[in-house]
Design an enzyme around this catalytic site. Structure first.
Site, PDB file in Angstrom:
ATOM      1  N   TYR A  33       0.826  -1.204   0.000  1.00  0.00           N
ATOM      2  CA  TYR A  33       0.000   0.000   0.000  1.00  0.00           C
ATOM      3  C   TYR A  33       0.857   1.249   0.000  1.00  0.00           C
ATOM      4  O   TYR A  33       2.070   1.183   0.230  1.00  0.00           O
ATOM      5  CB  TYR A  33      -0.970  -0.007   1.188  1.00  0.00           C
ATOM      6  CG  TYR A  33      -0.371   0.324   2.537  1.00  0.00           C
ATOM      7  CD1 TYR A  33       0.424  -0.579   3.234  1.00  0.00           C
ATOM      8  CD2 TYR A  33      -0.621   1.560   3.137  1.00  0.00           C
ATOM      9  CE1 TYR A  33       0.956  -0.275   4.480  1.00  0.00           C
ATOM     10  CE2 TYR A  33      -0.098   1.878   4.388  1.00  0.00           C
ATOM     11  CZ  TYR A  33       0.678   0.959   5.048  1.00  0.00           C
ATOM     12  OH  TYR A  33       1.199   1.262   6.271  1.00  0.00           O
ATOM     13  N   ARG A  52       8.478   4.265  -4.160  1.00  0.00           N
ATOM     14  CA  ARG A  52       8.460   3.265  -3.073  1.00  0.00           C
ATOM     15  C   ARG A  52       7.440   2.166  -3.363  1.00  0.00           C
ATOM     16  O   ARG A  52       7.680   0.987  -3.056  1.00  0.00           O
ATOM     17  CB  ARG A  52       8.162   3.934  -1.733  1.00  0.00           C
ATOM     18  CG  ARG A  52       8.335   2.958  -0.568  1.00  0.00           C
ATOM     19  CD  ARG A  52       8.208   3.630   0.772  1.00  0.00           C
ATOM     20  NE  ARG A  52       6.889   4.219   0.947  1.00  0.00           N
ATOM     21  CZ  ARG A  52       6.562   5.050   1.929  1.00  0.00           C
ATOM     22  NH1 ARG A  52       7.466   5.395   2.830  1.00  0.00           N
ATOM     23  NH2 ARG A  52       5.357   5.553   2.014  1.00  0.00           N
ATOM     24  N   ARG A 100      -7.546 -20.287  -2.123  1.00  0.00           N
ATOM     25  CA  ARG A 100      -6.563 -20.124  -1.054  1.00  0.00           C
ATOM     26  C   ARG A 100      -5.499 -21.222  -1.071  1.00  0.00           C
ATOM     27  O   ARG A 100      -5.797 -22.401  -0.892  1.00  0.00           O
ATOM     28  CB  ARG A 100      -7.263 -20.107   0.307  1.00  0.00           C
ATOM     29  CG  ARG A 100      -6.338 -19.695   1.445  1.00  0.00           C
ATOM     30  CD  ARG A 100      -7.092 -19.573   2.766  1.00  0.00           C
ATOM     31  NE  ARG A 100      -6.219 -19.045   3.814  1.00  0.00           N
ATOM     32  CZ  ARG A 100      -5.330 -19.768   4.474  1.00  0.00           C
ATOM     33  NH1 ARG A 100      -5.197 -21.063   4.215  1.00  0.00           N
ATOM     34  NH2 ARG A 100      -4.574 -19.207   5.411  1.00  0.00           N
ATOM     35  N   HIS A 102      -1.040 -21.110  -0.109  1.00  0.00           N
ATOM     36  CA  HIS A 102      -0.037 -20.129   0.302  1.00  0.00           C
ATOM     37  C   HIS A 102       0.875 -19.655  -0.832  1.00  0.00           C
ATOM     38  O   HIS A 102       1.143 -18.471  -0.962  1.00  0.00           O
ATOM     39  CB  HIS A 102       0.831 -20.697   1.442  1.00  0.00           C
ATOM     40  CG  HIS A 102       0.115 -20.750   2.754  1.00  0.00           C
ATOM     41  ND1 HIS A 102      -0.997 -21.526   2.963  1.00  0.00           N
ATOM     42  CD2 HIS A 102       0.348 -20.114   3.927  1.00  0.00           C
ATOM     43  CE1 HIS A 102      -1.417 -21.366   4.204  1.00  0.00           C
ATOM     44  NE2 HIS A 102      -0.622 -20.505   4.815  1.00  0.00           N
ATOM     45  N   LEU A 206      10.741   1.405   7.741  1.00  0.00           N
ATOM     46  CA  LEU A 206      10.252   1.884   6.450  1.00  0.00           C
ATOM     47  C   LEU A 206      11.001   3.153   6.079  1.00  0.00           C
ATOM     48  O   LEU A 206      11.174   4.053   6.920  1.00  0.00           O
ATOM     49  CB  LEU A 206       8.754   2.186   6.547  1.00  0.00           C
ATOM     50  CG  LEU A 206       8.121   2.549   5.203  1.00  0.00           C
ATOM     51  CD1 LEU A 206       7.989   1.315   4.318  1.00  0.00           C
ATOM     52  CD2 LEU A 206       6.766   3.197   5.399  1.00  0.00           C
TER      53      LEU A 206
HETATM   54  N1  PDD Z   1       2.494   5.120   7.467  1.00  0.00           N
HETATM   55  N2  PDD Z   1       7.057   3.973   9.288  1.00  0.00           N
HETATM   56  C1  PDD Z   1       5.933   3.243   9.209  1.00  0.00           C
HETATM   57  C2  PDD Z   1       5.888   1.907   9.863  1.00  0.00           C
HETATM   58  C3  PDD Z   1       4.811   3.745   8.495  1.00  0.00           C
HETATM   59  O1  PDD Z   1       3.707   2.992   8.400  1.00  0.00           O
HETATM   60  C4  PDD Z   1       4.894   5.020   7.897  1.00  0.00           C
HETATM   61  C5  PDD Z   1       3.744   5.595   7.119  1.00  0.00           C
HETATM   62  C6  PDD Z   1       6.081   5.746   8.018  1.00  0.00           C
HETATM   63  C7  PDD Z   1       6.261   7.110   7.373  1.00  0.00           C
HETATM   64  O2  PDD Z   1       6.325   7.000   5.968  1.00  0.00           O
HETATM   65  P1  PDD Z   1       5.898   8.206   5.025  1.00  0.00           P
HETATM   66  O3  PDD Z   1       6.628   9.396   5.506  1.00  0.00           O
HETATM   67  O4  PDD Z   1       6.309   7.785   3.678  1.00  0.00           O
HETATM   68  O5  PDD Z   1       4.397   8.372   5.178  1.00  0.00           O
HETATM   69  C8  PDD Z   1       7.144   5.188   8.709  1.00  0.00           C
HETATM   70  C9  PDD Z   1       1.327   5.485   6.682  1.00  0.00           C
HETATM   71  C10 PDD Z   1       1.062   6.956   6.709  1.00  0.00           C
HETATM   72  C11 PDD Z   1       0.150   4.639   7.127  1.00  0.00           C
HETATM   73  O6  PDD Z   1       0.389   3.477   7.394  1.00  0.00           O
HETATM   74  O7  PDD Z   1      -0.968   5.137   7.174  1.00  0.00           O
END
Ligand code: PDD
Length: 288
Positions: A33, A52, A100, A102, A206
């Site tokens: 996502y 990304r 389904r 895996h 992330l």
């Molecule tokens: N989350 N780390 C994690 C685990 C995240 O889920 C997110 C973003 C970030 C920040 O990434 P960015 O700056 O690209 O939004 C860091 C999104 C907003 C969400 O899960 O809703």
């Protein structure tokens, strides 16, 4: 006004927007996502999130179901149909629908879902002026947190613990005692000499698009930055703490596990960086 969502080529009333029970995203979290903020009706940091997205798809070996140009059209169309000025867009691509089993099914068509909603930026600004509380939790996630998959159960459970304690976010602490990131944010501290510190990119966190832009903007302004590892104790003794994500930009943190950060008010560097970031994001969305 009825909310409209996009599902596999169709714009549907949100309440009728559905995927199959055999969608691999539902059965196995076999999906990736992305989340964009919308500013002035335009997507901010469009390219950073698309790049990304492609990385996440590559990591899971899911074929991109349409060209990037087509994806951009659809993302913008969802924003337009929902009349969103300030808000966010959520995109999910799963491996698709299959009986389904895996292992990867053969020749499935990836499912694409896009939703959007408005956000009250004035309320978020007020929150940023007072700062938020966070709590620590052990980082029990898997070894590929660099892939933005919908497999978020540890994040969900940790966030609920935060919510139960009246906290805004979680700071994950890894097995070696170092801060990794938040449940849905990247985490930063400003040490006593004014250096901004955040965790080095690896498979364990992330690579936030907000993080990348913020570090770039900060370095252009000669703000000292150090990517490395710091402990929870160091975080608590910081001069400033803040978190970043596309949804909230930069949010100052005033309390960690009940421990007040500095004087309990958002620090000057956090406020400065938030303003700089928002200005850049608005520019990236094409708003001057
Ligand atoms: N989350 N780390 C994690 C685990 C995240 O889920 C997110 C973003 C970030 C920040 O990434 P960015 O700056 O690209 O939004 C860091 C999104 C907003 C969400 O899960 O809703």
């Amino acid at each position: 006004m009825a909310r409209i969502s996009y599902v596999n080529g169709r714009y549907l009333a949100h309440k009728h927007a559905q995927v199959s029970v055999e969608d691999r995203g539902y059965q196995f979290s076999d999906a990736v996502y992305e989340v964009w903020s919308v500013m002035g009706g335009r997507l901010a940091d469009l390219d950073g999130h698309l790049i990304r997205l492609q990385r996440s798809l590559n990591a899971l070996r899911i074929d991109r179901p349409m060209s990037m140009a087509a994806l951009m059209v659809v993302l913008n169309e969802v924003v337009r149909r929902n009349h969103i000025q300030e808000g966010m867009v959520y995109l999910q691509i799963s491996r698709g629908v299959a009986p389904r089993d895996h292992a990867f099914p053969v020749n499935t068509k990836p499912s694409v879902v896009i939703t959007a909603r408005s956000v009250d930026r004035a309320a978020a600004d007020l929150k940023a002026q007072s700062g938020v509380k966070i709590i620590s939790q052990p980082d029990i996630r898997w070894g590929r947190c660099d892939i933005k998959t919908v497999s978020l159960l540890p994040n969900v459970l940790a966030k609920q613990i935060a919510r139960d304690q009246g906290a805004h976010e979680v700071v994950f602490v890894d097995r070696d005692g170092f801060v990794s990131e938040g449940a849905s944010t990247n985490v930063y501290m400003v040490d006593q000499s004014g250096v901004v510190k955040t965790r080095t990119l690896s498979a364990n966190i992330l690579a936030g698009v907000t993080r990348a832009n913020l570090l770039q903007l900060a370095s252009e302004r000669q703000i000292r930055i150090e990517e490395g590892a710091f402990t929870l104790a160091e975080l608590k003794s910081a001069r400033e703490v803040f978190i970043t994500a596309a949804t909230s930009f930069l949010m100052p943190v005033i309390c960690v596990d009940g421990h007040i950060i500095h004087d309990g008010k958002p620090g000057p560097l956090s406020a400065q960086l938030r303003a700089i970031y928002i200005e850049q994001a608005r520019l990236s969305a094409g708003i001057v």
